[in-house]
Design a protein around this motif. Structure first.
Motif, PDB file in Angstrom:
ATOM      1  N   MET A  16      38.262  34.147  -5.122  1.00 58.48           N
ATOM      2  CA  MET A  16      37.508  33.268  -4.244  1.00 58.48           C
ATOM      3  C   MET A  16      37.187  34.019  -2.951  1.00 58.48           C
ATOM      4  O   MET A  16      38.046  34.678  -2.391  1.00 58.48           O
ATOM      5  N   ASP A  17      35.971  33.854  -2.516  1.00 53.78           N
ATOM      6  CA  ASP A  17      35.512  34.475  -1.288  1.00 53.78           C
ATOM      7  C   ASP A  17      35.508  33.425  -0.174  1.00 53.78           C
ATOM      8  O   ASP A  17      34.633  32.548  -0.139  1.00 53.78           O
ATOM      9  N   PRO A  18      36.491  33.493   0.743  1.00 55.93           N
ATOM     10  CA  PRO A  18      36.595  32.470   1.804  1.00 55.93           C
ATOM     11  C   PRO A  18      35.335  32.334   2.651  1.00 55.93           C
ATOM     12  O   PRO A  18      34.973  31.230   3.050  1.00 55.93           O
ATOM     13  N   VAL A  19      34.656  33.430   2.908  1.00 50.98           N
ATOM     14  CA  VAL A  19      33.434  33.374   3.725  1.00 50.98           C
ATOM     15  C   VAL A  19      32.344  32.605   2.982  1.00 50.98           C
ATOM     16  O   VAL A  19      31.663  31.747   3.558  1.00 50.98           O
ATOM     17  N   ALA A  20      32.193  32.878   1.692  1.00 46.33           N
ATOM     18  CA  ALA A  20      31.196  32.167   0.899  1.00 46.33           C
ATOM     19  C   ALA A  20      31.531  30.689   0.791  1.00 46.33           C
ATOM     20  O   ALA A  20      30.641  29.829   0.880  1.00 46.33           O
ATOM     21  N   ILE A  21      32.808  30.373   0.587  1.00 44.36           N
ATOM     22  CA  ILE A  21      33.238  28.972   0.493  1.00 44.36           C
ATOM     23  C   ILE A  21      32.958  28.245   1.801  1.00 44.36           C
ATOM     24  O   ILE A  21      32.410  27.143   1.806  1.00 44.36           O
ATOM     25  N   ALA A  22      33.327  28.869   2.928  1.00 46.28           N
ATOM     26  CA  ALA A  22      33.081  28.247   4.239  1.00 46.28           C
ATOM     27  C   ALA A  22      31.593  28.035   4.460  1.00 46.28           C
ATOM     28  O   ALA A  22      31.176  26.985   4.962  1.00 46.28           O
ATOM     29  N   GLY A  23      30.778  28.999   4.074  1.00 45.76           N
ATOM     30  CA  GLY A  23      29.328  28.870   4.231  1.00 45.76           C
ATOM     31  C   GLY A  23      28.760  27.737   3.393  1.00 45.76           C
ATOM     32  O   GLY A  23      27.891  26.987   3.847  1.00 45.76           O
TER      33      GLY A  23
END
Length: 128
Positions: free
Chosen positions: A1-8
């Protein structure tokens, strides 16, 4: 999981008015969140909301944070006029399935595969 992508993705969905997020904090530390909004399944009964995500950091499990977030999510959906809430949970996540069962969710016959690693998921439902 990519936290930056999820947050975006969450930021975009919230800004567009498609979802709302509730956050659990301890001091200045975010320990969990719950995301809710309208049910994404067009075939869902009217007045059905969806718990899109519930996450509590493992170091904070069994502290009541998950229940508090679920309470907030369900209250949010009730306030939005929902009478039912649905969610998807990984079939293999027995801990989460027990949590939801204790909360009053029941398993449906609906099955799918997650967008994360194509893992089997089960839909759960509860009355609000």
């Amino acid at each position: 999981m990519d936290p930056v992508a999820i947050a975006g993705s969450w930021a975009e969905s919230i800004a567009a008015g498609r979802s709302r997020i509730h956050v659990a904090v301890l001091g200045e530390l975010v320990i969990g969140y719950a995301g809710v909004g309208p049910e994404r399944d067009q075939a869902a009964p009217p007045a059905t909301g969806e718990l899109y995500a519930l996450f509590v950091h493992p170091s904070r499990w069994d502290t009541g944070a998950g229940r508090a977030l679920t309470d907030a999510a369900c209250a949010d959906l009730r306030a939005a006029g929902c009478t039912t809430v649905q969610l998807w949970v990984l079939e293999a996540n027995t801990r989460a399935r027990r949590f939801y069962s204790r909360y009053g969710f029941t398993e449906t016959a609906d099955r799918t595969h997650s967008s994360l690693n194509d893992l089997p998921e089960i839909r759960l439902r509860a009355s609000l």
